[in-house]
Design a protein around this motif. Structure first.
Motif, PDB file in Angstrom:
ATOM      1  N   ILE A 115      40.106  35.597  44.126  1.00 25.34           N
ATOM      2  CA  ILE A 115      41.345  35.568  44.284  1.00 25.34           C
ATOM      3  C   ILE A 115      41.525  36.783  45.155  1.00 25.34           C
ATOM      4  O   ILE A 115      40.933  38.209  44.996  1.00 25.34           O
ATOM      5  N   VAL A 116      42.626  36.889  46.132  1.00 21.34           N
ATOM      6  CA  VAL A 116      42.838  37.882  47.152  1.00 21.34           C
ATOM      7  C   VAL A 116      44.236  38.112  47.103  1.00 21.34           C
ATOM      8  O   VAL A 116      45.194  37.539  47.289  1.00 21.34           O
ATOM      9  N   ASP A 117      44.677  39.608  46.508  1.00 18.41           N
ATOM     10  CA  ASP A 117      45.898  39.982  46.462  1.00 18.41           C
ATOM     11  C   ASP A 117      45.967  41.719  46.433  1.00 18.41           C
ATOM     12  O   ASP A 117      45.100  42.141  45.574  1.00 18.41           O
ATOM     13  N   ASP A 118      46.975  42.285  47.072  1.00 19.29           N
ATOM     14  CA  ASP A 118      46.811  43.768  46.923  1.00 19.29           C
ATOM     15  C   ASP A 118      47.560  44.288  45.436  1.00 19.29           C
ATOM     16  O   ASP A 118      47.483  45.378  45.475  1.00 19.29           O
ATOM     17  N   GLU A 119      48.100  43.386  44.778  1.00 17.05           N
ATOM     18  CA  GLU A 119      48.862  43.729  43.775  1.00 17.05           C
ATOM     19  C   GLU A 119      47.903  43.449  42.455  1.00 17.05           C
ATOM     20  O   GLU A 119      47.512  42.383  42.105  1.00 17.05           O
ATOM     21  N   PRO A 120      47.424  44.473  41.559  1.00 15.17           N
ATOM     22  CA  PRO A 120      46.210  44.364  40.403  1.00 15.17           C
ATOM     23  C   PRO A 120      47.082  43.218  39.404  1.00 15.17           C
ATOM     24  O   PRO A 120      46.501  42.535  38.935  1.00 15.17           O
ATOM     25  N   LEU A 121      48.111  43.459  39.023  1.00 16.22           N
ATOM     26  CA  LEU A 121      48.885  42.679  38.296  1.00 16.22           C
ATOM     27  C   LEU A 121      48.996  41.222  38.642  1.00 16.22           C
ATOM     28  O   LEU A 121      49.002  40.288  37.905  1.00 16.22           O
ATOM     29  N   ALA A 122      49.270  40.942  39.669  1.00 15.14           N
ATOM     30  CA  ALA A 122      49.290  39.643  40.325  1.00 15.14           C
ATOM     31  C   ALA A 122      47.934  38.992  40.273  1.00 15.14           C
ATOM     32  O   ALA A 122      47.505  37.790  39.879  1.00 15.14           O
ATOM     33  N   ARG A 123      46.950  39.609  40.712  1.00 15.54           N
ATOM     34  CA  ARG A 123      45.583  39.183  40.353  1.00 15.54           C
ATOM     35  C   ARG A 123      45.252  39.073  39.098  1.00 15.54           C
ATOM     36  O   ARG A 123      44.518  37.780  38.803  1.00 15.54           O
ATOM     37  N   LYS A 124      45.533  39.792  38.163  1.00 17.02           N
ATOM     38  CA  LYS A 124      45.222  39.721  36.810  1.00 17.02           C
ATOM     39  C   LYS A 124      45.764  38.410  36.034  1.00 17.02           C
ATOM     40  O   LYS A 124      45.483  37.522  35.370  1.00 17.02           O
ATOM     41  N   GLY A 125      47.154  38.105  36.610  1.00 15.79           N
ATOM     42  CA  GLY A 125      47.856  37.336  35.859  1.00 15.79           C
ATOM     43  C   GLY A 125      47.616  35.994  36.458  1.00 15.79           C
ATOM     44  O   GLY A 125      47.401  34.960  35.610  1.00 15.79           O
ATOM     45  N   LEU A 126      47.062  35.779  37.757  1.00 15.67           N
ATOM     46  CA  LEU A 126      46.473  34.432  38.120  1.00 15.67           C
ATOM     47  C   LEU A 126      45.173  33.965  37.556  1.00 15.67           C
ATOM     48  O   LEU A 126      44.825  33.176  37.162  1.00 15.67           O
ATOM     49  N   ALA A 127      44.460  35.295  37.209  1.00 17.28           N
ATOM     50  CA  ALA A 127      43.007  35.058  36.651  1.00 17.28           C
ATOM     51  C   ALA A 127      43.293  34.462  35.304  1.00 17.28           C
ATOM     52  O   ALA A 127      42.641  33.695  34.631  1.00 17.28           O
ATOM     53  N   VAL A 128      44.212  35.171  34.551  1.00 20.34           N
ATOM     54  CA  VAL A 128      44.482  34.786  33.295  1.00 20.34           C
ATOM     55  C   VAL A 128      44.927  33.267  32.915  1.00 20.34           C
ATOM     56  O   VAL A 128      44.562  32.495  32.137  1.00 20.34           O
ATOM     57  N   ARG A 129      45.743  32.782  33.823  1.00 19.37           N
ATOM     58  CA  ARG A 129      46.315  31.366  34.045  1.00 19.37           C
ATOM     59  C   ARG A 129      45.289  30.418  34.533  1.00 19.37           C
ATOM     60  O   ARG A 129      44.782  29.318  34.032  1.00 19.37           O
ATOM     61  N   LEU A 130      44.174  30.945  35.308  1.00 21.80           N
ATOM     62  CA  LEU A 130      43.233  30.188  35.875  1.00 21.80           C
ATOM     63  C   LEU A 130      42.058  29.906  34.593  1.00 21.80           C
ATOM     64  O   LEU A 130      41.143  29.114  34.563  1.00 21.80           O
ATOM     65  N   ALA A 131      42.022  30.870  33.447  1.00 22.26           N
ATOM     66  CA  ALA A 131      41.283  30.338  32.425  1.00 22.26           C
ATOM     67  C   ALA A 131      41.245  29.311  31.810  1.00 22.26           C
ATOM     68  O   ALA A 131      40.025  28.956  31.025  1.00 22.26           O
ATOM     69  N   ASP A 132      42.504  28.535  31.894  1.00 16.34           N
ATOM     70  CA  ASP A 132      42.632  27.403  31.118  1.00 16.34           C
ATOM     71  C   ASP A 132      42.038  26.187  32.016  1.00 16.34           C
ATOM     72  O   ASP A 132      41.944  25.233  31.487  1.00 16.34           O
ATOM     73  N   HIS A 133      41.453  26.439  33.236  1.00 15.20           N
ATOM     74  CA  HIS A 133      41.064  25.638  33.966  1.00 15.20           C
ATOM     75  C   HIS A 133      39.460  25.998  33.979  1.00 15.20           C
ATOM     76  O   HIS A 133      38.710  26.697  34.382  1.00 15.20           O
ATOM     77  N   LYS A 134      38.670  24.970  33.112  1.00 16.48           N
ATOM     78  CA  LYS A 134      37.235  25.545  32.587  1.00 16.48           C
ATOM     79  C   LYS A 134      36.283  25.108  33.864  1.00 16.48           C
ATOM     80  O   LYS A 134      35.272  25.464  33.880  1.00 16.48           O
ATOM     81  N   ASP A 135      36.925  24.421  35.025  1.00 20.14           N
ATOM     82  CA  ASP A 135      35.979  24.158  36.207  1.00 20.14           C
ATOM     83  C   ASP A 135      35.996  25.235  37.211  1.00 20.14           C
ATOM     84  O   ASP A 135      35.565  25.218  38.377  1.00 20.14           O
ATOM     85  N   VAL A 136      36.956  26.234  37.045  1.00 23.46           N
ATOM     86  CA  VAL A 136      37.013  27.201  37.810  1.00 23.46           C
ATOM     87  C   VAL A 136      36.219  28.679  37.381  1.00 23.46           C
ATOM     88  O   VAL A 136      36.429  29.192  36.346  1.00 23.46           O
ATOM     89  N   ASP A 137      35.351  28.893  38.427  1.00 28.98           N
ATOM     90  CA  ASP A 137      34.694  30.157  38.079  1.00 28.98           C
ATOM     91  C   ASP A 137      34.792  31.379  39.093  1.00 28.98           C
ATOM     92  O   ASP A 137      34.636  31.347  40.392  1.00 28.98           O
ATOM     93  N   ILE A 138      35.533  32.446  38.446  1.00 31.47           N
ATOM     94  CA  ILE A 138      35.998  33.517  39.465  1.00 31.47           C
ATOM     95  C   ILE A 138      35.135  34.229  39.617  1.00 31.47           C
ATOM     96  O   ILE A 138      34.502  34.890  38.724  1.00 31.47           O
ATOM     97  N   ILE A 139      34.752  34.412  41.034  1.00 30.17           N
ATOM     98  CA  ILE A 139      33.369  35.065  41.202  1.00 30.17           C
ATOM     99  C   ILE A 139      33.594  36.590  42.020  1.00 30.17           C
ATOM    100  O   ILE A 139      32.683  37.300  41.975  1.00 30.17           O
ATOM    101  N   ALA A 140      34.865  36.592  42.209  1.00 22.99           N
ATOM    102  CA  ALA A 140      35.375  37.897  42.889  1.00 22.99           C
ATOM    103  C   ALA A 140      36.798  38.064  42.912  1.00 22.99           C
ATOM    104  O   ALA A 140      37.570  36.823  43.159  1.00 22.99           O
ATOM    105  N   GLN A 141      37.320  39.159  42.921  1.00 22.81           N
ATOM    106  CA  GLN A 141      38.805  39.627  42.889  1.00 22.81           C
ATOM    107  C   GLN A 141      39.150  40.782  44.144  1.00 22.81           C
ATOM    108  O   GLN A 141      38.235  41.674  43.943  1.00 22.81           O
ATOM    109  N   CYS A 142      39.603  40.283  45.137  1.00 26.10           N
ATOM    110  CA  CYS A 142      39.662  41.214  46.204  1.00 26.10           C
ATOM    111  C   CYS A 142      41.154  41.613  46.732  1.00 26.10           C
ATOM    112  O   CYS A 142      42.071  40.990  46.099  1.00 26.10           O
ATOM    113  N   HIS A 143      41.414  42.996  46.833  1.00 25.04           N
ATOM    114  CA  HIS A 143      42.693  43.692  46.995  1.00 25.04           C
ATOM    115  C   HIS A 143      43.082  43.791  48.399  1.00 25.04           C
ATOM    116  O   HIS A 143      44.226  44.349  48.569  1.00 25.04           O
TER     117      HIS A 143
END
Length: 274
Positions: A9-37
């Motif tokens: 996930i690449v976004d300069d806004e921390p809340l935007a990164r966090k919000g997207l990561a939370v929503r992606l948690a419902d998708h069990k085939d998604v493995d978030i390996i890095a968050q970039c700002h």
């Protein structure tokens, strides 16, 4: 067992990164390996992890989303499936509808995210993935003014990708909107204080750039500096004229007369074939 999609996930806004990561948690085939700002971190993550999927913000300081994709191509890195993320609905529609390139509007809702993820899963086979990347390269080519066919040929032949420094499009921001002006339609550009006036057949656009910056992005085969405050498109020059007082000027196809300074006289005459 379902294949896990390595995702950054690449976004300069921390809340935007966090919000997207939370929503992606419902998708069990998604493995978030890095968050970039920022874009630089994104490039390093792509280099290090070769992710399958990247959610990429468009508007970021430093490298924007388009420039991140351009840099990935230029550096010969493995290009992941890209879902652009933007807060600007009108800009996104203009940029992506023609290319059927997927994108999310901030904040991403669960339904729209699910639709995007379904497209990602469908594109995982080689033919669909090739179509996706072809459209992505076409989009970046249009935005940056690079030759899409040449980029694809170089990628196909495992050759270094050569990116043109001259753009076919001049992107001009005004009051929150972006106008994409074809360079071939520009008649001339002149300075007005801290701004540049970009004249076409149908309109005059206001651009905040310097003459030096414009000279770096406009092809000298097409444009020539005629004055310290003027650049002209050679294709629209009708006449090169001199006056009795020793001054020189150009007559454009629109009838507009533009002064030529003595220091640029010889260069202009050579450029327009006189």
């Amino acid at each position: 067992m379902t294949k896990l999609l390595s995702t950054i996930i690449v976004d300069d806004e921390p809340l935007a990164r966090k919000g997207l990561a939370v929503r992606l948690a419902d998708h069990k085939d998604v493995d978030i390996i890095a968050q970039c700002h920022n874009g630089r971190e994104a490039l390093e993550a792509v280099r290090a992890y070769e992710p399958d999927l990247m959610f990429l913000d468009i508007q970021m300081p430093g490298l924007n989303g388009f420039e991140v994709v351009q840099a990935i191509i230029e550096k010969g890195l493995k290009l992941p499936i890209v879902i652009f993320v933007t807060a600007f609905d009108q800009y996104a529609l203009q940029a992506f509808e023609v290319h059927a390139q997927d994108y999310l509007l901030k904040p991403a809702d669960e339904t729209r995210l699910a639709e995007s993820m379904q497209k990602v899963r469908q594109s995982l086979n080689s033919s669909e993935n090739a179509v996706h990347k072809s459209k992505l390269i076409q989009l970046v080519s249009d935005v940056t003014g690079n030759d899409c066919d040449k980029i694809l040929a170089e990628l196909t032949n495992n050759q270094p990708v050569s990116l043109s420094s001259y753009s076919d499009i001049l992107a001009i921001k005004d009051a929150g909107e972006v106008s994409r002006v074809p360079v071939k339609d520009i008649l001339w550009i002149d300075a007005a204080g801290d701004y540049m006036c970009v004249h076409t057949h149908s309109a005059t656009h206001i651009l905040r750039k310097t003459m030096k910056q414009l000279e770096e992005i406009l092809d000298p085969k097409q444009f020539v500096r005629s004055h310290r405050s003027t650049i002209v498109n050679k294709n629209y020059v009708d006449k090169f004229c001199s006056q009795l007082n020793g001054e020189y000027y150009l007559v454009m196809s629109s009838g507009k007369e533009l002064k030529v300074s003595r220091s640029y006289k010889d260069k202009v005459k050579q450029a327009v074939g006189i």
